[in-house]
Enzyme design. Structure first.
Site, short mmCIF file in Angstrom:
data_model
loop_
_atom_site.label_atom_id
_atom_site.label_comp_id
_atom_site.label_asym_id
_atom_site.label_seq_id
_atom_site.Cartn_x
_atom_site.Cartn_y
_atom_site.Cartn_z
N LEU A 1 0.86 -1.19 0.00
CA LEU A 1 0.00 0.00 0.00
C LEU A 1 0.89 1.23 0.00
O LEU A 1 1.75 1.39 0.87
CB LEU A 1 -0.91 0.01 1.23
CG LEU A 1 -1.81 1.24 1.39
CD1 LEU A 1 -2.86 1.27 0.29
CD2 LEU A 1 -2.49 1.25 2.76
N GLY B 1 0.16 8.84 -1.71
CA GLY B 1 0.70 9.95 -2.49
C GLY B 1 1.22 9.55 -3.85
O GLY B 1 2.34 9.92 -4.23
N CYS B 2 0.40 8.83 -4.63
CA CYS B 2 0.88 8.26 -5.90
C CYS B 2 0.47 9.05 -7.14
O CYS B 2 0.65 8.56 -8.25
CB CYS B 2 0.37 6.82 -6.04
SG CYS B 2 1.05 5.69 -4.82
N SER C 1 1.82 11.68 -8.30
CA SER C 1 2.99 12.25 -8.97
C SER C 1 4.26 11.90 -8.18
O SER C 1 4.19 11.30 -7.11
CB SER C 1 2.86 13.78 -9.10
OG SER C 1 2.84 14.38 -7.82
N GLY C 2 5.40 12.32 -8.73
CA GLY C 2 6.66 12.26 -8.00
C GLY C 2 7.10 10.88 -7.55
O GLY C 2 6.95 9.88 -8.26
N GLY D 1 6.01 8.86 -5.16
CA GLY D 1 4.96 7.86 -4.96
C GLY D 1 4.57 7.20 -6.27
O GLY D 1 4.41 5.97 -6.34
N SER E 1 13.42 12.32 4.54
CA SER E 1 14.25 13.30 3.84
C SER E 1 15.55 13.49 4.62
O SER E 1 15.58 13.27 5.83
CB SER E 1 13.51 14.63 3.72
OG SER E 1 14.37 15.67 3.28
N TYR F 1 9.14 22.57 7.14
CA TYR F 1 9.25 21.27 6.46
C TYR F 1 10.23 20.37 7.19
O TYR F 1 9.95 19.19 7.44
CB TYR F 1 9.68 21.45 5.01
CG TYR F 1 9.80 20.16 4.25
CD1 TYR F 1 8.66 19.49 3.81
CD2 TYR F 1 11.04 19.59 3.98
CE1 TYR F 1 8.76 18.29 3.12
CE2 TYR F 1 11.15 18.39 3.30
CZ TYR F 1 10.01 17.75 2.86
OH TYR F 1 10.12 16.55 2.19
#
Length: 317
Positions: free
Chosen positions: A7, A10-11, A13-14, A16, A141, A154
């Site tokens: 699972l 956030g798919c 774009s980018g 994901g 990150s 962030y």
């Protein structure tokens, strides 16, 4: 190797999207992918990237990590709620002087990047504990290790993720669960482009002149150069992530960008914490010409960069 149910959040774009596509297209069909996104109207790019695999090794589902009901409904729609690998990727960015950001904007970053992960785990962790099986993969990150100028909020959200996971990893061991933090450096995606565009449009009237000038003429001016020099592609991060998933003993932390690793190493080289802050200060304000020359030199050497890394033996197939 039995097929793993994955699972991913956030798919649209980018990173994901890249992870979902890479796993779905796996020639050995080792993964059944449930690719999720908050807005299904944004699924076209994912569909295009996985043509021929949709409905076979991949399904697309709606999930908003900021809504507990949305998470519960999505997880419950998966057969037996069985998830072998959870990939927490959904996130938002925010750059700029804090004087020019609203508390609501800051809350949105924390709610998505940190509490989004917490909501996911509250829903999926009990099932993994009962089975004593599962791998939680978090797209974090390098800014979860080391703060960067004008990325205050962030970085705070990623620091929260890292501290949360460090604590949880101890408990996870007791239940034979794996937990891995994937820590990319700069990644060239729509996510980063949008963050940059939002920064360019930011109203800086609430900041003093020196701070506004610093953001515009130092940070934003060097933004593209840094990404061109040090940036990875989402597909590169996806390759690293897949190798982590297939590792027999996946690491707790994995940085995907060897070009950035010397920067984060500074954090561990000085127990007082002064070294990385002093180094970044001098790079930005005292040795900017050397810094820019170094970035240009790195550009020339990028072709020599190797993506391979050793994570031990892969799981038996």
């Amino acid at each position: 190797m039995a097929q793993k149910t994955v699972l991913i959040t956030g798919c649209s774009s980018g990173i994901g999207l890249a992870i979902a596509a890479k796993l779905a297209r796996d020639e050995q069909k080792r993964f059944k992918v449930y690719a999720t996104m908050r807005n299904l109207a944004k699924q076209d790019d994912l569909i295009a990237a996985t043509e021929g695999y949709l409905g076979k090794t991949m399904e697309i589902k709606e999930m908003d990590v900021c809504c507990e009901d949305s998470i519960r409904n999505c997880v419950s729609s998966i057969p037996d709620r069985h998830i072998d690998i959870l990939v927490s990727n959904a996130g938002v960015g925010l750059i700029g002087p804090i004087e020019c950001q609203t508390i609501e904007e800051m809350k949105t970053v924390m709610d998505t990047n940190f509490f989004g992960l917490v909501r996911l785990l509250k829903e999926t962790l009990p099932d993994m504990k009962r089975r004593k099986s599962g791998h939680i993969v978090i797209i974090s990150s390098v800014m979860g290790i080391q703060g960067i100028l004008f990325n205050d909020v962030y970085a705070a959200s990623k620091f929260a993720v890292e501290g949360f996971c460090e604590s949880l990893a101890i408990q996870a061991l007791k239940f034979k669960l794996h937990l891995s933090l994937i820590e990319p450096g700069p990644v060239v995606t729509e996510f980063e482009r949008k963050v940059f565009e939002d920064g360019m449009k930011m109203d800086l009237s609430a900041a003093d002149k020196e701070t506004a000038d610093m953001f515009t003429n130092i940070y934003l001016k060097n933004y593209k150069s840094i990404f061109q020099s040090l940036g990875q592609t989402a597909e590169d991060v996806a390759e690293h992530t897949m190798k982590i998933m297939l590792s027999e003993n996946p690491p707790f932390r994995h940085q995907t960008n060897t070009l950035y690793t010397p920067m984060t190493t500074l954090k561990y080289a000085d127990p007082n914490g002064d070294l990385p802050i002093d180094t970044f200060y001098k790079m930005v304000f005292q040795h900017d010409k050397i810094f820019n020359a170094s970035l240009n030199f790195i550009k020339l050497l990028r072709w020599r960069s190797k993506k391979s890394f050793d994570l031990g033996k892969p799981q038996p197939q």
